[in-house]
Motif scaffolding. Structure first.
Motif, PDB file in Angstrom:
ATOM      1  N   PHE A  60      64.563  53.008 -20.861  1.00  0.00           N
ATOM      2  CA  PHE A  60      65.776  54.069 -20.318  1.00  0.00           C
ATOM      3  C   PHE A  60      64.564  55.005 -20.818  1.00  0.00           C
ATOM      4  O   PHE A  60      64.022  55.260 -22.359  1.00  0.00           O
ATOM      5  CB  PHE A  60      66.793  54.688 -20.766  1.00  0.00           C
ATOM      6  N   LYS A  61      64.026  55.756 -19.468  1.00  0.00           N
ATOM      7  CA  LYS A  61      62.864  57.062 -20.422  1.00  0.00           C
ATOM      8  C   LYS A  61      63.527  58.515 -20.347  1.00  0.00           C
ATOM      9  O   LYS A  61      64.725  58.839 -19.482  1.00  0.00           O
ATOM     10  CB  LYS A  61      62.408  57.181 -20.152  1.00  0.00           C
ATOM     11  N   ILE A  62      63.817  59.303 -22.016  1.00  0.00           N
ATOM     12  CA  ILE A  62      64.197  60.924 -21.638  1.00  0.00           C
ATOM     13  C   ILE A  62      62.697  61.403 -21.679  1.00  0.00           C
ATOM     14  O   ILE A  62      62.717  61.601 -22.782  1.00  0.00           O
ATOM     15  CB  ILE A  62      65.591  60.729 -22.696  1.00  0.00           C
ATOM     16  N   GLY A  63      62.926  62.519 -21.201  1.00  0.00           N
ATOM     17  CA  GLY A  63      61.291  63.183 -21.599  1.00  0.00           C
ATOM     18  C   GLY A  63      60.587  63.582 -19.874  1.00  0.00           C
ATOM     19  O   GLY A  63      60.702  62.338 -19.599  1.00  0.00           O
ATOM     20  N   LYS A  64      59.924  64.576 -20.052  1.00  0.00           N
ATOM     21  CA  LYS A  64      58.752  64.362 -19.267  1.00  0.00           C
ATOM     22  C   LYS A  64      57.374  64.757 -19.313  1.00  0.00           C
ATOM     23  O   LYS A  64      56.816  63.733 -19.593  1.00  0.00           O
ATOM     24  CB  LYS A  64      59.400  65.916 -18.047  1.00  0.00           C
ATOM     25  N   ARG A  65      56.638  65.729 -20.195  1.00  0.00           N
ATOM     26  CA  ARG A  65      55.773  65.382 -21.003  1.00  0.00           C
ATOM     27  C   ARG A  65      55.764  64.865 -22.842  1.00  0.00           C
ATOM     28  O   ARG A  65      55.199  64.001 -22.831  1.00  0.00           O
ATOM     29  CB  ARG A  65      55.753  66.514 -21.677  1.00  0.00           C
ATOM     30  N   PHE A  66      57.329  65.372 -23.114  1.00  0.00           N
ATOM     31  CA  PHE A  66      57.316  64.957 -24.669  1.00  0.00           C
ATOM     32  C   PHE A  66      59.068  63.814 -24.793  1.00  0.00           C
ATOM     33  O   PHE A  66      59.984  64.435 -23.742  1.00  0.00           O
ATOM     34  CB  PHE A  66      57.339  65.211 -26.129  1.00  0.00           C
ATOM     35  N   GLY A  67      58.941  62.882 -25.273  1.00  0.00           N
ATOM     36  CA  GLY A  67      60.649  62.427 -24.903  1.00  0.00           C
ATOM     37  C   GLY A  67      60.436  61.004 -25.940  1.00  0.00           C
ATOM     38  O   GLY A  67      59.698  60.464 -26.886  1.00  0.00           O
ATOM     39  N   VAL A  68      61.318  60.464 -25.498  1.00  0.00           N
ATOM     40  CA  VAL A  68      61.685  58.688 -26.348  1.00  0.00           C
ATOM     41  C   VAL A  68      62.255  57.723 -25.320  1.00  0.00           C
ATOM     42  O   VAL A  68      62.206  58.083 -23.870  1.00  0.00           O
ATOM     43  CB  VAL A  68      63.286  59.087 -26.839  1.00  0.00           C
TER      44      VAL A  68
ATOM     45  N   GLY B  34      62.476  51.393 -29.524  1.00  0.00           N
ATOM     46  CA  GLY B  34      61.859  52.785 -29.651  1.00  0.00           C
ATOM     47  C   GLY B  34      61.224  52.752 -29.469  1.00  0.00           C
ATOM     48  O   GLY B  34      60.095  52.764 -30.165  1.00  0.00           O
ATOM     49  N   ALA B  35      60.271  54.207 -28.703  1.00  0.00           N
ATOM     50  CA  ALA B  35      59.096  54.787 -28.458  1.00  0.00           C
ATOM     51  C   ALA B  35      59.134  56.624 -29.075  1.00  0.00           C
ATOM     52  O   ALA B  35      59.871  56.906 -27.654  1.00  0.00           O
ATOM     53  CB  ALA B  35      58.460  54.526 -27.567  1.00  0.00           C
ATOM     54  N   MET B  36      58.255  56.994 -28.871  1.00  0.00           N
ATOM     55  CA  MET B  36      58.265  58.575 -28.774  1.00  0.00           C
ATOM     56  C   MET B  36      56.859  59.269 -28.273  1.00  0.00           C
ATOM     57  O   MET B  36      55.682  58.073 -28.220  1.00  0.00           O
ATOM     58  CB  MET B  36      58.343  59.201 -30.185  1.00  0.00           C
ATOM     59  N   PHE B  37      57.044  59.292 -27.475  1.00  0.00           N
ATOM     60  CA  PHE B  37      55.802  59.372 -26.315  1.00  0.00           C
ATOM     61  C   PHE B  37      55.646  60.580 -26.435  1.00  0.00           C
ATOM     62  O   PHE B  37      56.205  61.688 -26.182  1.00  0.00           O
ATOM     63  CB  PHE B  37      55.749  58.436 -24.796  1.00  0.00           C
ATOM     64  N   PHE B  38      54.311  61.395 -25.804  1.00  0.00           N
ATOM     65  CA  PHE B  38      53.735  62.437 -25.787  1.00  0.00           C
ATOM     66  C   PHE B  38      51.683  63.276 -25.034  1.00  0.00           C
ATOM     67  O   PHE B  38      51.708  61.748 -24.923  1.00  0.00           O
ATOM     68  CB  PHE B  38      52.948  62.880 -27.865  1.00  0.00           C
ATOM     69  N   PRO B  39      51.967  64.000 -24.897  1.00  0.00           N
ATOM     70  CA  PRO B  39      51.144  64.169 -23.621  1.00  0.00           C
ATOM     71  C   PRO B  39      49.547  63.661 -24.864  1.00  0.00           C
ATOM     72  O   PRO B  39      49.239  64.894 -25.954  1.00  0.00           O
ATOM     73  CB  PRO B  39      50.524  65.088 -23.105  1.00  0.00           C
ATOM     74  N   LEU B  40      48.601  63.132 -24.484  1.00  0.00           N
ATOM     75  CA  LEU B  40      46.946  63.858 -25.221  1.00  0.00           C
ATOM     76  C   LEU B  40      46.308  64.859 -23.709  1.00  0.00           C
ATOM     77  O   LEU B  40      46.570  65.220 -22.999  1.00  0.00           O
ATOM     78  CB  LEU B  40      46.504  62.500 -24.883  1.00  0.00           C
TER      79      LEU B  40
END
Length: 220
Positions: A178-186, A207-213
């Protein structure tokens, strides 16, 4: 004496798990491509447990918590290429190609993928090296309910080749995330795999936190 018996049992079980290959089966990707030149990274924490009814002498199977770093780059509007490092000794390279849904922000996305990696297991003095080479063929089916929320089903076949003894194992299973967020999220990910050689089940949640580079303008 009871303490030493329990400790030795846990040590023996851990050694057996390392031998047969208990390691990460996480997948924090979706079928939606990032888009040409875009780069996304993530940091994750996962917990894995292993079930094996064919080893009756082991009453308690150790559980492991581990960390991963990953990054994915959009080479084209359909093709993504990624890297993943599992602490302390595993690395993977993966890719996926979007067949359905490229260019859309929401809807259904279908992307076959390929992953290859190497795991170097710790060894004691006098032991033979028992590292492994592995690959996976995931099929990403993602339902993007909006730009910020999606559900992915990822059936996967995996093969593992161990350098010591030169034997091969087959795994079949998959991930749900399950992914929540567009550029930043979990992203929350759950995986279940069956190892057919050892009749072994690997069950993992993380669980993971994602973010843009920064974008890679060379590909734009």
């Amino acid at each position: 004496m009871t303490f030493f018996k329990k400790a030795s049992g846990v040590f023996l079980t851990g050694a057996l798990l390392l031998t047969v290959g208990c390691a990460s089966v996480s997948n924090f990707q979706t079928g939606k491509p990032l888009g040409k030149g875009n780069v996304q990274a993530y940091f994750s924490v996962s917990h894995i447990d292993t079930k094996n009814d064919t080893v009756p002498l082991i009453e308690t199977v150790p559980e492991f918590t581990f960390f991963e770093l990953g990054a994915t780059m959009g080479l084209t509007d359909r093709l993504d290429l990624g890297l993943k490092y599992t602490f302390p000794t595993a690395g993977f390279i993966d890719s996926k190609y979007c067949l359905v849904g490229s260019g859309k922000q929401k809807g259904v996305f279908l992307s076959p993928g390929l992953r290859a990696g190497y795991t170097a297991f710790p060894k004691q003095e006098g032991e033979e090296e028992n590292d492994r080479v592995e690959f996976s063929v995931p099929i990403y089916l993602t339902f993007g309910f909006s730009e910020v929320f999606s559900l992915s089903l990822i059936p996967t076949y995996s093969g593992r080749f161990f350098t010591s003894g030169s034997y091969y194992t087959n795994l079949l299973g998959g991930n749900v995330n399950f992914k929540i967020g567009k550029r930043f999220g979990v992203i929350a990910d759950v995986a279940v795999y069956q190892n057919f050689k050892w009749e072994w089940q690997e069950i993992q949640a993380g669980g993971a936190m994602f973010f843009p580079l920064p974008e890679i303008t060379f590909f734009k």
